[in-house]
Write a protein that holds these residues in place. Sequence first.
Motif, PDB file in Angstrom:
ATOM      1  N   HIS A 379       0.841  -1.195   0.000  1.00 48.93           N
ATOM      2  CA  HIS A 379       0.000   0.000   0.000  1.00 48.93           C
ATOM      3  C   HIS A 379       0.883   1.255   0.000  1.00 48.93           C
ATOM      4  CE1 HIS A 379      -3.879   1.874   0.436  1.00 48.93           C
ATOM      5  NE2 HIS A 379      -3.362   2.721   1.325  1.00 48.93           N
ATOM      6  N   VAL A 380       0.320   2.316  -0.534  1.00 47.11           N
ATOM      7  CA  VAL A 380       1.052   3.573  -0.596  1.00 47.11           C
ATOM      8  C   VAL A 380       1.444   4.023   0.819  1.00 47.11           C
ATOM      9  CG1 VAL A 380      -1.031   5.011  -0.573  1.00 47.11           C
ATOM     10  CG2 VAL A 380       1.065   5.892  -1.625  1.00 47.11           C
ATOM     11  N   ASP A 381       2.631   4.528   0.943  1.00 48.97           N
ATOM     12  CA  ASP A 381       3.170   5.035   2.210  1.00 48.97           C
ATOM     13  C   ASP A 381       3.513   3.951   3.230  1.00 48.97           C
ATOM     14  OD1 ASP A 381       3.354   7.587   1.465  1.00 48.97           O
ATOM     15  OD2 ASP A 381       1.609   8.329   2.568  1.00 48.97           O
ATOM     16  N   GLY A 383       6.041   2.171   2.832  1.00 52.67           N
ATOM     17  CA  GLY A 383       7.510   2.192   2.881  1.00 52.67           C
ATOM     18  C   GLY A 383       8.218   1.382   1.815  1.00 52.67           C
ATOM     19  N   LYS A 384       7.597   1.236   0.653  1.00 52.83           N
ATOM     20  CA  LYS A 384       8.230   0.463  -0.433  1.00 52.83           C
ATOM     21  C   LYS A 384       9.527   1.136  -0.891  1.00 52.83           C
ATOM     22  CE  LYS A 384       4.530   0.825  -3.002  1.00 52.83           C
ATOM     23  NZ  LYS A 384       3.502   1.361  -2.091  1.00 52.83           N
ATOM     24  N   THR A 385       9.397   2.429  -1.205  1.00 50.66           N
ATOM     25  CA  THR A 385      10.559   3.160  -1.704  1.00 50.66           C
ATOM     26  C   THR A 385      11.659   3.193  -0.654  1.00 50.66           C
ATOM     27  OG1 THR A 385       8.891   4.540  -2.725  1.00 50.66           O
ATOM     28  CG2 THR A 385      11.154   5.252  -2.983  1.00 50.66           C
ATOM     29  N   SER A 386      11.251   3.450   0.584  1.00 48.87           N
ATOM     30  CA  SER A 386      12.233   3.519   1.668  1.00 48.87           C
ATOM     31  C   SER A 386      12.971   2.194   1.800  1.00 48.87           C
ATOM     32  CB  SER A 386      11.536   3.840   2.990  1.00 48.87           C
ATOM     33  OG  SER A 386      10.704   4.949   2.826  1.00 48.87           O
ATOM     34  N   LEU A 387      12.227   1.123   1.670  1.00 53.42           N
ATOM     35  CA  LEU A 387      12.820  -0.199   1.832  1.00 53.42           C
ATOM     36  C   LEU A 387      13.819  -0.488   0.697  1.00 53.42           C
ATOM     37  CD1 LEU A 387      12.474  -2.388   3.920  1.00 53.42           C
ATOM     38  CD2 LEU A 387      10.759  -3.458   2.464  1.00 53.42           C
ATOM     39  N   ILE A 478       7.128  -6.807   7.290  1.00 50.65           N
ATOM     40  CA  ILE A 478       6.345  -5.945   8.174  1.00 50.65           C
ATOM     41  C   ILE A 478       7.243  -4.762   8.520  1.00 50.65           C
ATOM     42  CG2 ILE A 478       5.008  -5.834  10.319  1.00 50.65           C
ATOM     43  CD1 ILE A 478       4.778  -8.949  10.072  1.00 50.65           C
ATOM     44  N   ASN A 479       6.898  -3.621   7.949  1.00 55.84           N
ATOM     45  CA  ASN A 479       7.788  -2.454   7.987  1.00 55.84           C
ATOM     46  C   ASN A 479       7.420  -1.516   9.142  1.00 55.84           C
ATOM     47  OD1 ASN A 479       9.882  -0.836   7.068  1.00 55.84           O
ATOM     48  ND2 ASN A 479       8.537   0.361   5.726  1.00 55.84           N
ATOM     49  N   LYS A 480       8.275  -0.567   9.321  1.00 53.88           N
ATOM     50  CA  LYS A 480       8.107   0.479  10.341  1.00 53.88           C
ATOM     51  C   LYS A 480       8.024  -0.108  11.754  1.00 53.88           C
ATOM     52  CE  LYS A 480       5.696   3.484   7.088  1.00 53.88           C
ATOM     53  NZ  LYS A 480       4.798   4.596   6.896  1.00 53.88           N
ATOM     54  N   CYS A 481       8.759  -1.211  11.956  1.00 61.94           N
ATOM     55  CA  CYS A 481       8.734  -1.846  13.263  1.00 61.94           C
ATOM     56  C   CYS A 481       9.462  -1.015  14.322  1.00 61.94           C
ATOM     57  CB  CYS A 481       9.351  -3.244  13.188  1.00 61.94           C
ATOM     58  SG  CYS A 481       8.230  -4.403  12.418  1.00 61.94           S
ATOM     59  N   ASP A 482      10.137   0.038  13.867  1.00 60.60           N
ATOM     60  CA  ASP A 482      10.818   0.925  14.825  1.00 60.60           C
ATOM     61  C   ASP A 482       9.816   1.830  15.516  1.00 60.60           C
ATOM     62  OD1 ASP A 482      11.178   3.836  13.148  1.00 60.60           O
ATOM     63  OD2 ASP A 482      10.720   2.025  11.992  1.00 60.60           O
ATOM     64  N   LYS A 483       8.661   1.963  14.929  1.00 62.30           N
ATOM     65  CA  LYS A 483       7.674   2.904  15.483  1.00 62.30           C
ATOM     66  C   LYS A 483       7.095   2.359  16.782  1.00 62.30           C
ATOM     67  CE  LYS A 483       5.996   5.793  11.840  1.00 62.30           C
ATOM     68  NZ  LYS A 483       4.770   6.331  11.243  1.00 62.30           N
ATOM     69  N   PRO A 484       6.865   3.286  17.715  1.00 59.16           N
ATOM     70  CA  PRO A 484       6.337   2.825  19.004  1.00 59.16           C
ATOM     71  C   PRO A 484       4.967   2.160  18.885  1.00 59.16           C
ATOM     72  CG  PRO A 484       6.403   5.239  18.868  1.00 59.16           C
ATOM     73  CD  PRO A 484       7.142   4.722  17.685  1.00 59.16           C
ATOM     74  N   VAL A 514      10.836  -5.650   9.700  1.00 59.71           N
ATOM     75  CA  VAL A 514      11.927  -4.784   9.261  1.00 59.71           C
ATOM     76  C   VAL A 514      11.636  -3.326   9.619  1.00 59.71           C
ATOM     77  CG1 VAL A 514      12.576  -6.233   7.307  1.00 59.71           C
ATOM     78  CG2 VAL A 514      10.899  -4.423   6.976  1.00 59.71           C
ATOM     79  N   SER A 515      12.675  -2.521   9.467  1.00 56.22           N
ATOM     80  CA  SER A 515      12.494  -1.077   9.543  1.00 56.22           C
ATOM     81  C   SER A 515      13.396  -0.456   8.485  1.00 56.22           C
ATOM     82  CB  SER A 515      12.862  -0.547  10.923  1.00 56.22           C
ATOM     83  OG  SER A 515      13.010   0.859  10.832  1.00 56.22           O
ATOM     84  N   ALA A 516      12.760   0.184   7.564  1.00 57.87           N
ATOM     85  CA  ALA A 516      13.534   0.833   6.502  1.00 57.87           C
ATOM     86  C   ALA A 516      14.317   1.992   7.087  1.00 57.87           C
ATOM     87  CB  ALA A 516      12.610   1.321   5.400  1.00 57.87           C
ATOM     88  N   LYS A 517      13.793   2.502   8.192  1.00 57.56           N
ATOM     89  CA  LYS A 517      14.412   3.668   8.792  1.00 57.56           C
ATOM     90  C   LYS A 517      15.692   3.302   9.531  1.00 57.56           C
ATOM     91  CE  LYS A 517      12.953   7.763  11.317  1.00 57.56           C
ATOM     92  NZ  LYS A 517      11.898   8.287  12.205  1.00 57.56           N
ATOM     93  N   THR A 518      15.603   2.266  10.365  1.00 60.92           N
ATOM     94  CA  THR A 518      16.772   1.902  11.172  1.00 60.92           C
ATOM     95  C   THR A 518      17.617   0.811  10.510  1.00 60.92           C
ATOM     96  OG1 THR A 518      15.570   0.190  12.359  1.00 60.92           O
ATOM     97  CG2 THR A 518      15.505   2.401  13.296  1.00 60.92           C
TER      98      THR A 518
END
Length: 872
Positions: A379-381, A383-387, A478-484, A514-518
């Motif tokens: 889905h959009v947002d 985190g595909k691009t980030s990943l 499963i992305n954005k796992c860094d988020k609280p 995963v976390s694309a951010k961290t």
Amino acid sequence: MSDTDGKKPLGLGGGAGKRPGQVKQSFSHGRTNTVVVETKRKRVVVPKPGTAGGAAGGGSASHLGDPSKRPAGISDAEMERRLAALRAAKAREAEDTARRAEEERQREEDRQRRREEIEAKEREEREREAAIKARQEEEERQARAEAEAKAAAAAQRKADILGTKSRAQIQREQEEARAAAEAAKPAAKSREAAPAAPATEEEARGAAKQPATTVSPRKTDREREERDRDRGAKGKGDDGRRSGKLTLTAALDGEGGRTRSLAAMKRKQEKARNKAMGFGQKAEKQARDVQLPETIVVSELANRMAERAADVVKALMKMGMMVNMNQTIDADTAEIIIEDFGHRAVRVSDSDVEQVIDTVEDKAEDLESRPPIVTIMGHVDHGKTSLLDAIRKANVVSGEAGGITQHIGAYQVKTPNGSLVSFLDTPGHAAFTSMRARGAQVTDIVILVVAADDAVMPQTIEAIAHAKAAKVPMIVAINKCDKPDANPQKVRTDLLQHEVVVEAMSGDVQDVEVSAKTGKGLNDLLEAIALQAEILELKANPNRPAMGAVIEAKLDVGRGPVATVLVQNGTLKRGDIFVVGEKWGKVRALINDKGETVTEAGPSVPVEVLGLNGTPEAGDVLNVVSTEAQAREIADYREQAAKDKRAAAGAATTLEQLMAKAKADADVAELPVLVKADVQGSAEAIVQALEKIGNDEVRVRVLHYGVGAITDTDVGLAEASNAPIIGFNVRANATARNAAQQKGVEIRYYSIIYDLIDDIKSAASGLLKAEVRENFIGYAQIKEVFRITGAGNVAGCIVTEGVARRSAGVRLLRDNVVIHEGTLKTLKRFKDEVKEVQSGQECGMAFERYEDIRAGDVIEIFEREEVQRSLA
Ligand code: GDP
């Protein structure tokens, strides 16, 4: 002009014989000048008989010795001396005469010799011309043979393409034809060299001729001597110049004459050949097998029969078909023509040309494992691009040389265990589906990205559907796992509803947090991919002609058409000839995802390919073929097939269809647009988004879309359809800009797809018919009806509700039924015409062109309002 002395000898020819002392000079460009020259006459002393002292006189020496006839006053001694002188003079004279005779004889001999020389030369010349002619004829014969060989080779090649001959055979034949061409070449060369030789010989002949023509026997010796002296003084220059002049003229004459004769000869031969090539030459013509597809262009038919197109057209006309050589005829007609010409038709299907594409199944022992090709969806947002970025960056950091990555539509990374993975970096479903629609199933594994702080969303479900439809295994990231507020477990349970059972839920779909951010879990993801690839046992044969799919294509300003190809099987090498969709080319350069030039690309390797004849489309399949002719033929066939398909889709065939189309067109307002984008993926995404805009009344019609700068062809098309041009990350070139300005075509530039869609949406909304709303502003009750001459029936009313307004619309209701709708003629309060009458007041009202009003009727007063609508 003034230094006549210097130029004098230039043109002595004309003036010499005219008047003594005047010389006519001729210069270049035909100018002439007559100048006076001082001529010194040689004095000739002729002693008169009886004149004393005539030493050189013609008198006889005998009477001089006779003292009786001796003039008076001359002594013997004197007489002796004179006699001696006379004798000496006589002897000299005799000597002189003898010398002159000798000279004359020599000259005569000389002349004779020269005449002979010239004759010999002329004879030689004639012989040489005859030889040239013979050689030429020989050459013509060879050229003809060569042409036939070539035509035969072409026919055979076609036969090969159509699968009736082996490639080796063709090559052999082509080589033979080439050898024939080579053999013909030296002859041609020697002929080219030939004209140079006569020029020099001509010169020689001119030089030889000159003395013979200029030395006239009538001229006196002295004159000759003078001239010789003159020539001596001026040195070779004179001679050279004269001979040069003569030679030039002679050469021109000679050359002109020869060229003319050669040209005439050529024409004659040409004529003869043409005649021979026509109908007349059936006897020595060879019957050919002519490959005949379902339809064929007349010129191509002629080509395949090795006949002249004009003759084929003529034959068709005799059959009553008025066609030109560029028109297409059907196979049945063509077959008659082929038989008419004495050949044999071999019916083939058009699509047979594709058969040269190597489709041999690879043997198991040839197969080697290849890296998996992965597409990221979600889905959009989420985190595909980030990943994708994170994976690429991690890979770069982990020590890849160069470090600078290029966006070519795909890239390769190395997993921690050393295996390679190829990622398609055009996320989204549009690319995936449009590629699949074109028959290119590139992806081996889909990574489904779901944000842990969100849930399964519509596009997540879409992605699952696509992956399942393509039967491509999924890995859930499963992305954005860094988020609280991340809740991976919710994602897992949500997915169950869509029949995606992850391993954590004892299913068989791998899931990675995963976390694309961290960067957390990225290696696990790569490992999961490697594991999945192992299960899939992805294999390819690197040692065969390459086959691949275009994942992106663009028209690069500097490099021309560029396509990113993901090699799926075989190895693509520099110099390979290929066909890709409707385009073809020869690999000029291969550039990998790090921007490095490589010489080859094996299975699962994405490379930019340069050397195409046009921009293919994403999803087009690339196949390496053996010859350019094959590539061109297949590309042409595909282009034609696509054109036919489009034409068939565009043309409504039956009357009902036509009417239905017309009706549909009438009901629906269309906003035509032209889309140009930087890459194929964007163009397609935009088109798909645009086509979704609209409803039953309005729709956006994409007239044309493509990749590359906006050109004046685009502007022309846009003008014709009154459409704006949308440029996504591309600009119009200068000519297009000017053309657009002149023709009033709007060009809009965007770099954000959402802005583009929003703008077009609002533009399309403009096409929606404005909604007309009615607002009731008042009601009036008719109390009485007065008949007034000149004004007709006037209703005496009381406004019961709202206001009565003169400009408003009115309806006459009788027992709640509308019996008339119109406008007011008058609105009166007492005797005055007013604009408005408020509720509770009495007024007089009369309708425009309507008289049937009665007491008790109700007048409804309303106003219309146009409301602009917009697309949701
Ligand atoms: P796409 O539309 O699926 O390509 O999503 P993007 O890659 O553009 O990401 C959308 C937004 O989510 C961006 O603002 C990212 O910064 C953010 N984002 C992506 N991955 C992560 C992540 O792992 N953690 C956090 N906190 N934010 C992320």
